[in-house]
Design a protein around this motif. Structure first.
Motif, PDB file in Angstrom:
ATOM      1  N   ILE A   1      35.094  39.101  40.130  1.00 25.86           N
ATOM      2  CA  ILE A   1      36.560  39.191  40.102  1.00 25.86           C
ATOM      3  C   ILE A   1      36.933  40.230  39.055  1.00 25.86           C
ATOM      4  CG2 ILE A   1      38.724  38.007  39.574  1.00 25.86           C
ATOM      5  CD1 ILE A   1      37.423  35.429  40.585  1.00 25.86           C
ATOM      6  N   THR A   2      37.768  41.182  39.448  1.00 29.56           N
ATOM      7  CA  THR A   2      38.211  42.234  38.543  1.00 29.56           C
ATOM      8  C   THR A   2      39.734  42.216  38.459  1.00 29.56           C
ATOM      9  OG1 THR A   2      36.300  43.604  39.108  1.00 29.56           O
ATOM     10  CG2 THR A   2      38.211  44.731  38.153  1.00 29.56           C
ATOM     11  N   PRO A   3      40.296  42.005  37.264  1.00 32.55           N
ATOM     12  CA  PRO A   3      41.750  42.047  37.139  1.00 32.55           C
ATOM     13  C   PRO A   3      42.304  43.423  37.496  1.00 32.55           C
ATOM     14  CG  PRO A   3      40.755  41.050  35.207  1.00 32.55           C
ATOM     15  CD  PRO A   3      39.633  41.647  36.014  1.00 32.55           C
ATOM     16  N   TYR A   4      43.421  43.414  38.215  1.00 30.28           N
ATOM     17  CA  TYR A   4      44.090  44.659  38.612  1.00 30.28           C
ATOM     18  C   TYR A   4      45.552  44.527  38.207  1.00 30.28           C
ATOM     19  CZ  TYR A   4      44.520  48.890  41.488  1.00 30.28           C
ATOM     20  OH  TYR A   4      44.690  50.177  41.926  1.00 30.28           O
ATOM     21  N   PHE A   5      45.989  45.344  37.258  1.00 29.08           N
ATOM     22  CA  PHE A   5      47.343  45.291  36.721  1.00 29.08           C
ATOM     23  C   PHE A   5      48.246  46.283  37.429  1.00 29.08           C
ATOM     24  CE2 PHE A   5      44.489  44.124  33.266  1.00 29.08           C
ATOM     25  CZ  PHE A   5      45.117  43.038  32.688  1.00 29.08           C
ATOM     26  N   PHE A   6      49.416  45.830  37.831  1.00 35.03           N
ATOM     27  CA  PHE A   6      50.492  46.698  38.288  1.00 35.03           C
ATOM     28  C   PHE A   6      51.598  46.576  37.244  1.00 35.03           C
ATOM     29  CE2 PHE A   6      48.134  45.640  42.068  1.00 35.03           C
ATOM     30  CZ  PHE A   6      48.035  46.858  42.715  1.00 35.03           C
ATOM     31  N   VAL A   7      51.853  47.651  36.510  1.00 37.67           N
ATOM     32  CA  VAL A   7      52.793  47.595  35.392  1.00 37.67           C
ATOM     33  C   VAL A   7      53.719  48.806  35.403  1.00 37.67           C
ATOM     34  CG1 VAL A   7      51.248  46.256  33.903  1.00 37.67           C
ATOM     35  CG2 VAL A   7      51.170  48.739  33.825  1.00 37.67           C
ATOM     36  N   LYS A   8      54.922  48.592  34.870  1.00 38.48           N
ATOM     37  CA  LYS A   8      55.824  49.708  34.597  1.00 38.48           C
ATOM     38  C   LYS A   8      55.315  50.392  33.338  1.00 38.48           C
ATOM     39  CE  LYS A   8      59.811  47.480  36.634  1.00 38.48           C
ATOM     40  NZ  LYS A   8      61.079  46.815  36.406  1.00 38.48           N
ATOM     41  N   ASP A   9      55.368  51.707  33.329  1.00 37.17           N
ATOM     42  CA  ASP A   9      54.868  52.509  32.215  1.00 37.17           C
ATOM     43  C   ASP A   9      53.373  52.251  32.012  1.00 37.17           C
ATOM     44  OD1 ASP A   9      54.674  54.268  30.118  1.00 37.17           O
ATOM     45  OD2 ASP A   9      55.787  53.027  28.701  1.00 37.17           O
ATOM     46  N   ALA A  10      52.616  52.485  33.071  1.00 39.73           N
ATOM     47  CA  ALA A  10      51.170  52.259  33.050  1.00 39.73           C
ATOM     48  C   ALA A  10      50.485  53.031  31.930  1.00 39.73           C
ATOM     49  CB  ALA A  10      50.564  52.618  34.402  1.00 39.73           C
TER      50      ALA A  10
END
Length: 131
Positions: free
Chosen positions: A10-19
């Motif tokens: 399992i690999t965390p995948y972040f979707f963020v504003k101002d990556a």
């Protein structure tokens, strides 16, 4: 099953504003190393891979289809006190002071400015925990 080097099941995948600023926090605040970067034609981040300890996480700029979302993570480190200090110096806010926990970890908590909680833990009990 083949899993690429540096990745886990399992690999965390972040979707963020101002990556870009989030990646800077992962590198400077949590001690990660950027290993791969792919950009969209509009100049936004499509995918960046950052290795933290033995794990790789992925980051993309949030979009309408994939909006900003926060999560909580349990992060093992060599020194919880020093790691918490570093995270706070790089923009995280304190959730919980570092303290010895009954399950064998020295742990504190921070929240990054993108809404993620990081439970920063140093294992001090070197045997399995039993309640």
């Amino acid at each position: 099953m083949y899993i690429p080097p540096g990745f886990n099941t399992i690999t965390p995948y972040f979707f963020v504003k101002d990556a870009e600023s989030f990646i800077a926090f992962l590198v400077n605040g949590l001690g990660g190393s950027e290993t791969c970067r792919t950009m969209r034609p509009n100049g936004h981040i499509l995918n960046v891979q950052v290795v933290i300890g033995t794990s790789t996480v992925m980051v993309s700029e949030a979009t309408i289809e994939y909006p900003n979302m926060g999560c909580a993570f349990y992060l093992y480190v060599e020194n919880a006190d020093a790691s918490m200090k570093r995270a706070i110096e790089h923009g995280a806010s304190l959730e919980m002071d570092v303290q010895d926990m009954p399950y064998g970890d020295r742990q504190g908590g921070v929240r990054d400015k993108h809404g993620n909680i990081w439970w920063v833990s140093e294992r001090v009990l070197h045997e399995p925990y039993t309640s």
